[in-house]
Design a protein around this motif. Structure first.
Motif, mmCIF file in Angstrom:
data_model
loop_
_atom_site.group_PDB
_atom_site.id
_atom_site.type_symbol
_atom_site.label_atom_id
_atom_site.label_comp_id
_atom_site.label_asym_id
_atom_site.label_seq_id
_atom_site.Cartn_x
_atom_site.Cartn_y
_atom_site.Cartn_z
ATOM 1 N N HIS A 52 1.046 -1.136 0.094
ATOM 2 C CA HIS A 52 -0.048 -0.132 0.099
ATOM 3 C C HIS A 52 1.009 1.145 -0.088
ATOM 4 O O HIS A 52 1.274 1.900 1.014
ATOM 5 C CB HIS A 52 -0.970 0.096 1.297
ATOM 6 C CG HIS A 52 -2.253 0.695 1.153
ATOM 7 N ND1 HIS A 52 -2.968 0.515 -0.028
ATOM 8 C CD2 HIS A 52 -2.790 1.523 2.273
ATOM 9 C CE1 HIS A 52 -3.922 1.371 0.316
ATOM 10 N NE2 HIS A 52 -3.923 2.060 1.463
ATOM 11 N N LEU A 53 1.268 1.497 -1.369
ATOM 12 C CA LEU A 53 2.397 2.621 -1.327
ATOM 13 C C LEU A 53 1.775 4.074 -0.578
ATOM 14 O O LEU A 53 0.721 4.575 -0.689
ATOM 15 C CB LEU A 53 2.426 2.882 -2.796
ATOM 16 C CG LEU A 53 2.941 2.034 -3.637
ATOM 17 C CD1 LEU A 53 3.079 2.262 -5.119
ATOM 18 C CD2 LEU A 53 4.381 1.494 -3.344
ATOM 19 N N THR A 54 2.592 4.353 0.538
ATOM 20 C CA THR A 54 2.037 5.470 1.484
ATOM 21 C C THR A 54 2.987 6.683 1.124
ATOM 22 O O THR A 54 4.231 6.415 1.347
ATOM 23 C CB THR A 54 2.362 4.674 2.861
ATOM 24 O OG1 THR A 54 1.690 3.472 2.788
ATOM 25 C CG2 THR A 54 1.725 5.743 3.885
ATOM 26 N N LEU A 55 2.379 7.587 1.112
ATOM 27 C CA LEU A 55 3.063 9.096 1.136
ATOM 28 C C LEU A 55 2.300 10.302 2.050
ATOM 29 O O LEU A 55 2.594 11.161 2.153
ATOM 30 C CB LEU A 55 2.886 9.573 -0.400
ATOM 31 C CG LEU A 55 3.872 8.979 -1.437
ATOM 32 C CD1 LEU A 55 3.481 9.184 -2.755
ATOM 33 C CD2 LEU A 55 5.392 8.958 -0.974
ATOM 34 N N THR A 56 1.223 9.708 3.042
ATOM 35 C CA THR A 56 0.716 10.476 3.704
ATOM 36 C C THR A 56 0.425 9.816 4.895
ATOM 37 O O THR A 56 0.465 8.479 5.079
ATOM 38 C CB THR A 56 -0.863 10.837 3.131
ATOM 39 O OG1 THR A 56 -1.418 9.675 2.578
ATOM 40 C CG2 THR A 56 -0.724 11.920 1.986
ATOM 41 N N ALA A 57 0.128 10.502 5.861
ATOM 42 C CA ALA A 57 -0.233 10.115 7.411
ATOM 43 C C ALA A 57 -1.205 11.106 7.882
ATOM 44 O O ALA A 57 -1.263 11.997 8.391
ATOM 45 C CB ALA A 57 0.955 10.105 8.188
ATOM 46 N N ARG B 100 0.990 9.360 13.601
ATOM 47 C CA ARG B 100 1.860 9.755 12.400
ATOM 48 C C ARG B 100 2.766 8.968 12.140
ATOM 49 O O ARG B 100 3.519 8.283 13.136
ATOM 50 C CB ARG B 100 2.163 11.296 12.471
ATOM 51 C CG ARG B 100 1.243 12.176 13.094
ATOM 52 C CD ARG B 100 0.146 12.717 11.791
ATOM 53 N NE ARG B 100 0.599 12.851 10.811
ATOM 54 C CZ ARG B 100 1.056 14.383 10.434
ATOM 55 N NH1 ARG B 100 1.216 15.084 11.424
ATOM 56 N NH2 ARG B 100 1.888 14.736 9.462
ATOM 57 N N TRP B 101 3.390 8.753 10.907
ATOM 58 C CA TRP B 101 4.333 7.910 10.513
ATOM 59 C C TRP B 101 5.022 8.658 9.432
ATOM 60 O O TRP B 101 4.420 9.490 8.956
ATOM 61 C CB TRP B 101 3.887 6.450 10.123
ATOM 62 C CG TRP B 101 2.972 6.588 8.822
ATOM 63 C CD1 TRP B 101 2.943 6.981 7.378
ATOM 64 C CD2 TRP B 101 1.544 6.282 9.342
ATOM 65 N NE1 TRP B 101 1.865 6.747 7.041
ATOM 66 C CE2 TRP B 101 0.856 6.514 8.040
ATOM 67 C CE3 TRP B 101 0.779 5.822 10.392
ATOM 68 C CZ2 TRP B 101 -0.599 6.250 7.914
ATOM 69 C CZ3 TRP B 101 -0.673 5.707 10.385
ATOM 70 C CH2 TRP B 101 -1.164 5.770 9.194
ATOM 71 N N LEU C 148 12.693 5.889 4.520
ATOM 72 C CA LEU C 148 14.193 6.331 4.137
ATOM 73 C C LEU C 148 14.522 7.504 5.194
ATOM 74 O O LEU C 148 15.852 7.681 5.480
ATOM 75 C CB LEU C 148 14.151 7.029 2.783
ATOM 76 C CG LEU C 148 14.316 5.988 1.850
ATOM 77 C CD1 LEU C 148 14.412 6.598 0.368
ATOM 78 C CD2 LEU C 148 15.425 4.862 1.572
ATOM 79 N N GLY C 149 13.611 8.116 5.965
ATOM 80 C CA GLY C 149 14.214 9.162 6.706
ATOM 81 C C GLY C 149 13.692 10.290 6.520
ATOM 82 O O GLY C 149 14.121 10.470 5.075
ATOM 83 N N GLN C 150 13.712 11.438 7.125
ATOM 84 C CA GLN C 150 13.228 12.493 6.874
ATOM 85 C C GLN C 150 14.336 13.271 5.951
ATOM 86 O O GLN C 150 14.211 13.882 4.855
ATOM 87 C CB GLN C 150 13.192 13.777 8.178
ATOM 88 C CG GLN C 150 12.994 15.013 8.078
ATOM 89 C CD GLN C 150 12.971 15.848 9.346
ATOM 90 O OE1 GLN C 150 13.231 15.283 10.395
ATOM 91 N NE2 GLN C 150 12.548 17.097 9.327
ATOM 92 N N TYR D 69 7.234 13.813 9.551
ATOM 93 C CA TYR D 69 6.210 12.945 9.221
ATOM 94 C C TYR D 69 5.573 13.103 7.796
ATOM 95 O O TYR D 69 5.746 14.406 7.271
ATOM 96 C CB TYR D 69 5.150 13.267 10.020
ATOM 97 C CG TYR D 69 5.407 12.682 11.633
ATOM 98 C CD1 TYR D 69 5.634 11.419 11.979
ATOM 99 C CD2 TYR D 69 5.138 13.665 12.536
ATOM 100 C CE1 TYR D 69 5.997 11.016 13.199
ATOM 101 C CE2 TYR D 69 5.461 13.362 13.943
ATOM 102 C CZ TYR D 69 5.860 11.964 14.235
ATOM 103 O OH TYR D 69 6.361 11.712 15.525
ATOM 104 N N PHE D 70 5.005 12.429 7.287
ATOM 105 C CA PHE D 70 4.269 12.419 5.918
ATOM 106 C C PHE D 70 3.311 13.724 6.241
ATOM 107 O O PHE D 70 2.725 13.796 7.103
ATOM 108 C CB PHE D 70 3.400 11.025 5.338
ATOM 109 C CG PHE D 70 4.697 10.211 4.916
ATOM 110 C CD1 PHE D 70 5.616 10.625 3.737
ATOM 111 C CD2 PHE D 70 4.560 8.672 5.058
ATOM 112 C CE1 PHE D 70 6.327 9.573 3.260
ATOM 113 C CE2 PHE D 70 5.456 7.919 4.426
ATOM 114 C CZ PHE D 70 6.464 8.310 3.357
#
Length: 300
Positions: A85-90, A96-97, A101-103, A115-116
């Protein structure tokens, strides 16, 4: 005696073939459960579905803190087709997540806390860089592949990874690179699935809406996809609120429990094999091969 035994075996074989032929003519239903790995309440819910033995597709958020438990759960159920489930928002208040790869590796994808972003609009306004999106989504897919689960497909959380021509092209490229299918969050599909989503249905009418879908299945589509969001209504799930929806801002727990109850109900399970056949994305891949570069309107 031998002739009688032979006759019984022949009849049994004929009945088995007849049953297979009858099942093959039934409409196909593909249940896709989203947000697996989001939290413990979602994972325990998918475990309950898994225990029924029914085949389904499970879209796992490998960027979320609870994905490792989801992996343990899904490894118990070989009939499940697993997707990323390709995730780009929280989108949950106070829960939150951020990126795998980290900030510092993908600064255009995160807020000041790493956070996203909470919504599609916020993501678009953040002037994201496509190369950072590609690196992060690749990392999520590679984490999934390294989990030990057999990964069949990718799909976009909140639709973002397919929301613009550039992002769609990127997602198609990743699917081709990793030899995965694509499942959509719109009526533009890759296998010609018919598209149904229970997310926006009110709790009071959710089950009836689900049953209406099952009463009006396409017999020509390769599958009638139904997207579901499930969880057990625990204090954990009760405590989080979706920041993008007034309907879900204080009631998401009830919505997700209602969707879980629908698929565990005797009414639904009695229909399986009688009114329709359950299939997964792994089944579609076996039947049609990977279709990850030519989207078509659902049902075509």
């Amino acid at each position: 005696m031998k002739k009688q035994l032979l006759l019984i075996l022949l009849l049994t074989g004929s009945l088995h073939v007849f049953a297979q032929q009858a099942a093959s003519k039934l409409p196909k239903v593909l249940l896709r459960f989203d947000d697996i790995g989001m939290n413990h309440a979602v994972n325990t819910a998918i475990n309950e579905v898994g225990k029924t033995g029914m085949p389904f597709s499970a879209s796992v958020m490998f960027a979320c803190p609870w994905y490792q438990e989801a992996v343990e759960v899904l490894k118990k159920y070989p009939k499940v087709a697993v997707g990323v489930h390709l995730t780009l928002t929280a989108e949950w208040k106070n829960y939150r997540w951020g990126p795998v790869l980290g900030q510092s590796a993908v600064p255009s994808l995160v807020d000041g806390l790493g956070y996203f972003l909470p919504s599609t609009t916020a993501f678009q306004k953040n002037k994201y860089k496509l190369e950072e999106v590609e690196r992060e989504l690749s990392a999520q897919i590679e984490r999934a592949l390294a989990s030990g689960l057999q990964i069949s497909y990718i799909d976009p959380h909140m639709g973002i990874a397919l929301s613009t021509p550039q992002l769609r092209s990127l997602t198609e490229r990743l699917a081709k690179k990793y030899k995965l299918a694509i499942s959509p969050l719109s009526e533009v599909t890759y296998f010609g699935e018919s598209y149904n989503d229970m997310w926006g249905e009110p709790v009071a009418t959710k089950k009836q809406a689900f049953m209406n879908v099952l009463q009006n299945l396409s017999t020509t589509a390769p599958a009638n996809m139904v997207i579901l969001h499930i969880a057990q209504a625990t204090p954990e799930m009760d405590a989080i609120n979706d920041m993008n929806s007034s309907m879900m801002s204080s009631n998401a727990s009830s919505h997700r429990q209602a969707e879980l109850d629908m698929v565990l109900s005797k009414e639904f399970r009695d229909m399986v094999g009688q009114r329709f056949e359950l299939v997964t994305y792994q089944d579609l891949i076996k039947q049609f091969g990977l279709r990850n570069s030519k989207p078509v309107p659902a049902g075509k």
